[in-house]
Design a protein around this motif. Structure first.
Motif, PDB file in Angstrom:
ATOM      1  N   PRO A 254       5.373   2.273   2.329  1.00  0.00           N
ATOM      2  CA  PRO A 254       5.444   1.098   1.457  1.00  0.00           C
ATOM      3  C   PRO A 254       6.619   1.051   0.484  1.00  0.00           C
ATOM      4  N   GLN A 287       0.316  -6.015  12.198  1.00  0.00           N
ATOM      5  CA  GLN A 287      -0.888  -5.360  11.692  1.00  0.00           C
ATOM      6  C   GLN A 287      -0.544  -4.225  10.751  1.00  0.00           C
ATOM      7  N   VAL A 290       0.427  -5.618   7.492  1.00  0.00           N
ATOM      8  CA  VAL A 290      -0.734  -6.107   6.734  1.00  0.00           C
ATOM      9  C   VAL A 290      -1.517  -4.934   6.161  1.00  0.00           C
ATOM     10  N   ASN A 291      -1.672  -3.874   6.981  1.00  0.00           N
ATOM     11  CA  ASN A 291      -2.440  -2.722   6.488  1.00  0.00           C
ATOM     12  C   ASN A 291      -1.764  -2.046   5.320  1.00  0.00           C
ATOM     13  N   ALA A 292      -0.446  -2.121   5.276  1.00  0.00           N
ATOM     14  CA  ALA A 292       0.261  -1.487   4.164  1.00  0.00           C
ATOM     15  C   ALA A 292       0.293  -2.366   2.933  1.00  0.00           C
ATOM     16  N   GLY A 293      -0.363  -3.534   2.993  1.00  0.00           N
ATOM     17  CA  GLY A 293      -0.356  -4.404   1.820  1.00  0.00           C
ATOM     18  C   GLY A 293       0.891  -5.237   1.694  1.00  0.00           C
ATOM     19  N   ALA A 296       0.495  -9.178   0.566  1.00  0.00           N
ATOM     20  CA  ALA A 296       0.316  -9.498  -0.859  1.00  0.00           C
ATOM     21  C   ALA A 296       1.639  -9.395  -1.597  1.00  0.00           C
ATOM     22  N   ASN A 326      -7.099 -12.848  13.378  1.00  0.00           N
ATOM     23  CA  ASN A 326      -7.469 -11.884  12.329  1.00  0.00           C
ATOM     24  C   ASN A 326      -6.360 -11.734  11.319  1.00  0.00           C
ATOM     25  N   LEU A 327      -5.106 -11.712  11.826  1.00  0.00           N
ATOM     26  CA  LEU A 327      -3.987 -11.596  10.901  1.00  0.00           C
ATOM     27  C   LEU A 327      -3.873 -12.853  10.055  1.00  0.00           C
ATOM     28  N   MET A 329      -6.320 -14.666   9.156  1.00  0.00           N
ATOM     29  CA  MET A 329      -7.375 -14.558   8.142  1.00  0.00           C
ATOM     30  C   MET A 329      -6.950 -13.612   7.037  1.00  0.00           C
ATOM     31  N   ALA A 330      -6.231 -12.551   7.415  1.00  0.00           N
ATOM     32  CA  ALA A 330      -5.737 -11.622   6.388  1.00  0.00           C
ATOM     33  C   ALA A 330      -4.766 -12.317   5.450  1.00  0.00           C
ATOM     34  N   SER A 334      -5.340 -13.028   1.331  1.00  0.00           N
ATOM     35  CA  SER A 334      -4.370 -12.555   0.341  1.00  0.00           C
ATOM     36  C   SER A 334      -3.849 -13.692  -0.497  1.00  0.00           C
TER      37      SER A 334
END
Lengths: 509, 349
Positions: A254, A287, A290-293, A296, A326-327, A329-330, A334
């Protein structure tokens, strides 16, 4: 005594030459003097001074030539036509570091204007000598040589290939590891210019081991260096999935997200470009981000800047949402949609609005949940107004229309659809009415709301050709209601009632 | 007679025929009955056989139908059970592996938590950067003010004279006053010239100086019995060990350094100067003016002695004696001291 007088003559001449060349070099720093200098024929005077005996005069003459060539491309062409380049290249190999710096400066100034001039530089064999200069001890010489190579490689893929064939890539990677900040900047910028043209060139740069060093330098506090490093990484990652994966394996997440919070605008822009280039290839990479934030951080970054700086961030959100629901929705959770709708309404430029409209369309097109999340933020009327407005560019109109269509086909959130009944053009109205006809037969509360809010009345007023799809939708809506209500709301019903009153004869006993 | 016989015969014949016909009728009817009975029997028998045969065939078909019906029933039952199992399994599979609603909810929750964590971390990072920048700014301001105070140290107030910042009409002295009190006066020397990048003898000498050798700390004592004897002071020992090289003057400087430096300096001056004439102070201007001799006192073959050695046309052949004129009065005294009596400042007009 006469010997002294003879020597004095020579000394005077040398003094005069030095003075001339210094004055020209100083005058050439100001643009208003350059025209005059050019008309006075300064090129032909400076050329023999390049071959002067005294090293100072050579260096200052080279410096003056470089400044003149830097100013515009006519002068640079004059430098090329005057056959100065072979002499410069020859003496580049032999002279001291000041001369090398000045000569590399001339090559850079000539090469930056157009591909033809850069090709002329390559044709006179300058690349090999520049690459030899990259191995010099003095960091100033390395910087000047790297700068010249970067400007040459910038124009097109053949020139880049020529630079790489001369063996510049491993040396530039070594230059990046040097302690001087200016040298690092220039070397990173040169690597970025080389790798931007094609995947093979990017692969060559990666094979020289550039990624690990570039990734380490993201932590450096200097902003200009960060700009160049992020730009280089994004040029490498944009070509293919493998290269993007290699960039990601260098563990930039990150850390890269901290660059999104940097004070410098261009660092933010280049960081968001890098993340966008990584996200656009496959769902797995998105993905990962997104998982690493990353989503946002990107949304905050978009909120904090304006104009063209935002554009890569907006596109990144669109790419992430486009891959899978799904992405998307992510992105929604956020809080991406309110931010994108702010961009859509605030930005003055059409291409940024078009990008925001596209991104919103990608988010909302997957399922009714997504469409509902988009519709709740009141973005659809904005999109509609952009589509309808005559001032929007064609690209913006096309993108907003697609976005509206995609979202409407999945939207079951009726309060957001109702305003569309009133303002939409016929091709969009068709979809709106279609959605109503899908939802109303199953939901009684919605039916009641539809009637009380005046939607049924509006639907009756729509004129549709019999047999068209619109007429079918209208019929299926009318079938959800008892006949009296439909007749009550049909246009002209009050007139028919009044007519009946007129024609009614009360029964007289 | 014949007629009667004929008539009799015909009547008898008729009667006989009648009887004959009646007998035939009776016999044929009887035979008919017989045959009919026989045929009836045959029919009965055939019907029985056919009945049995048909029932046999029918039972066979019935058995087949029953078999198929039972198979079909069983298969339907099995299919129904299999569908039940498949339904359960498919539901489970989709719900667990393809679209796990709870997992998705978990994932989205985890994503939003990560987002919040990242947002916090980034805000902290931004705040930290801001704080650092502010601190750096403040430090720079402090340094600038300190430097200014050092430059202006002469404005400090003394016991007799109050300084600029310490006006007697103020209640407290200005903060600058306090700063000036704390400041050390700035010497005119330039501090720390930038080190030259070229490698020369002085660099080698510098690298042997005390700073460049690693100063070892006192290591912890090894566990062994104490060494005997009075030892020298450790600082002295280290001083001696790491004494810097003090080269003789002959070695310290290169031989032609002065010439090189002079040449360099001269070249720089040539490069820099637009005008090469020395700037001379006006009062000495006339002294360095080059003397241009008169044309009629200098000739092709060297300067004429007239005007440089004597001012009168000399003709030694006409001399009576070889003594010169004597001065009667001394020259005026004041003007001999002109320009030398007054202060230096008065010289420059």
């Amino acid at each position: 005594m006469s010997q002294r007088q003879v020597l004095q003559v020579f000394e005077q001449y040398q003094k005069a030459r030095t003075q001339f060349v210094q004055m020209v070099a100083e005058l050439a720093t100001r643009p208003q003097n350059i025209e005059t200098l050019q008309n006075a024929g300064v090129m032909s005077l400076l050329r023999p001074l390049l071959l002067d005996v005294v090293p100072t005069i050579q260096q200052t003459a080279a410096l003056a030539l470089g400044r003149l060539a830097n100013y515009n491309d006519d002068l640079a062409e004059a430098v090329v036509k005057g056959d100065i380049l072979p002499q410069l290249v020859y003496s580049l190999a032999e002279q001291n570091r000041f001369y090398k710096k000045a000569a590399a400066f001339v090559l850079r100034a000539v090469g930056k204007h157009s591909p033809q001039l850069a090709q002329a530089i390559v044709d006179c064999g300058a690349l090999d000598t520049l690459v030899i200069c990259l191995e010099d001890f003095d960091p100033g010489v390395k910087e000047a040589a790297a700068w010249a190579l970067g400007y040459i490689a910038r124009h097109n893929a053949e020139l880049s290939q020529a630079v790489v064939d001369a063996g510049a890539a491993p040396l530039l990677v070594l230059c990046i590891q040097e302690p001087e900040i200016a040298l690092k900047r220039i070397a990173a910028s040169a690597l970025s210019d080389i790798s931007k043209h094609s995947p093979e060139l990017a692969q060559t740069v990666v094979d020289a081991g550039a990624i690990a060093h570039l990734a380490q330098m993201i932590l450096n506090p200097d902003s200009k260096l960060k700009r160049q490093v992020l730009s280089a990484l994004s040029q490498i990652a944009k070509h293919s999935v493998d290269l993007a994966e290699m960039v990601v394996e260098a563990e930039i997440f990150p850390v890269v997200l901290t660059c999104l919070k940097d004070k410098d605008e261009y660092v933010k822009k280049n960081a968001s470009t890098l993340i966008r280039e990584i996200a656009k290839h496959t769902p797995e990479l998105s993905q990962l981000i997104v998982n690493a934030g990353g989503v946002a951080a990107m949304i905050d970054c978009i909120g904090s800047c304006k104009g063209n700086i935002r554009l890569p961030g907006i596109m990144m959100l669109g790419y992430v949402a486009a891959h899978s629901e799904n992405l998307a929705m992510a992105v929604i959770i956020s809080k991406g949609v309110p931010q994108l709708s702010i961009c859509l309404s605030e930005e003055p430029e059409d291409h940024i609005k078009a990008a925001a409209a596209w991104a919103i369309g990608q988010i909302g097109r997957h399922t009714p949940e997504h469409a509902r999340a988009v519709a709740v933020t009141n973005t659809l009327p904005v999109l509609l107004s952009l589509y309808m407005s005559t001032e929007s560019s064609e690209d913006l109109q096309v993108k907003s229309k697609k976005a509206i269509k995609n979202i409407l086909q999945k939207c079951t959130y009726l309060p957001a659809l109702e305003p569309f009944l009133y303002d939409a053009p016929p091709n969009i109205l068709k979809h709106v009415v279609g959605q109503f006809s899908k939802v109303l037969p199953h939901d009684s509360k919605a039916r009641r709301l539809f009637v009380t809010s005046g939607g049924l009345k509006k639907v009756q007023e729509i004129k549709a050709e019999p047999g068209s799809l619109l007429q079918e939708y209208i019929n299926s809506i009318n079938n959800c209601y008892p006949e009296e209500i439909v007749r009550y709301y049909s246009p002209g019903y009050s007139d028919t009632l009044l007519q009946r009153v007129d024609s009614y004869q009360p029964l007289t006993k | 007679m014949k007629c009667f016989k004929k008539f009799l015969f015909s009547v008898v014949d008729l009667f006989r025929k009648k009887e004959y016909d009646a007998a035939v009728k009776i016999q044929s009817w009887f035979r008919g009955c017989q045959v009919r009975a026989y045929i009836r029997n045959l029919h009965r028998i055939t019907t029985v056989i056919q009945k049995w045969w048909r029932s046999y065939l029918g039972r066979q078909e019935y058995r087949l139908i029953v078999k198929f019906a039972s198979c079909a029933m069983k298969m339907n039952f099995y299919n129904a059970m299999a569908v039940r199992i498949q339904r359960r399994w498919r539901g489970y599979r989709i719900r667990k592996y393809c679209f796990n609603y709870f997992y998705l909810k978990e994932y989205l929750r985890a994503v939003s938590e990560t987002n919040d964590a990242i947002r916090e971390a980034l805000e902290e990072f931004a705040e930290m950067k801001e704080r650092e920048e502010k601190k750096a700014d403040l430090e720079r301001e402090e340094k600038k003010r300190d430097y200014q105070a050092r430059k202006m140290h002469y404005l400090l107030s003394t016991k007799q004279i109050p300084g600029v910042y310490n006006s007697p009409f103020r209640k407290d002295p200005d903060p600058w006053e306090l700063r000036l009190q704390k400041a050390k006066p700035l010497t005119s020397q330039r501090s720390k010239a930038k080190p030259k990048p070229c490698i020369s003898l002085s660099d080698w000498l510098a690298c042997t100086s005390a700073r460049s050798f690693p100063q070892s700390e006192i290591l912890p004592p090894i566990d062994r019995k104490q060494c005997q004897g009075p030892f020298r002071d450790i600082t002295e020992v280290l001083e001696q060990r790491y004494k810097p090289l003090e080269p003789t003057l002959r070695v310290a400087e290169p031989i032609d350094e002065l010439k090189v430096a002079r040449g360099e300096f001269r070249r720089q001056e040539w490069m820099r100067n637009v005008n090469d004439n020395m700037f001379l102070p006006f009062s000495s201007y006339h002294k360095n003016k080059k003397y241009i001799p008169l044309m009629n006192s200098s000739s092709k073959y060297g300067p004429n002695s007239y005007g440089s050695q004597h001012f009168r046309d000399e003709n030694p052949k006409k001399w009576i004696c070889d003594k010169d004129f004597q001065t009667v009065l001394p020259s005026f005294d004041l003007f001999s001291k002109y320009g030398k009596l007054y202060s230096k400042a008065g010289q420059i007009i």
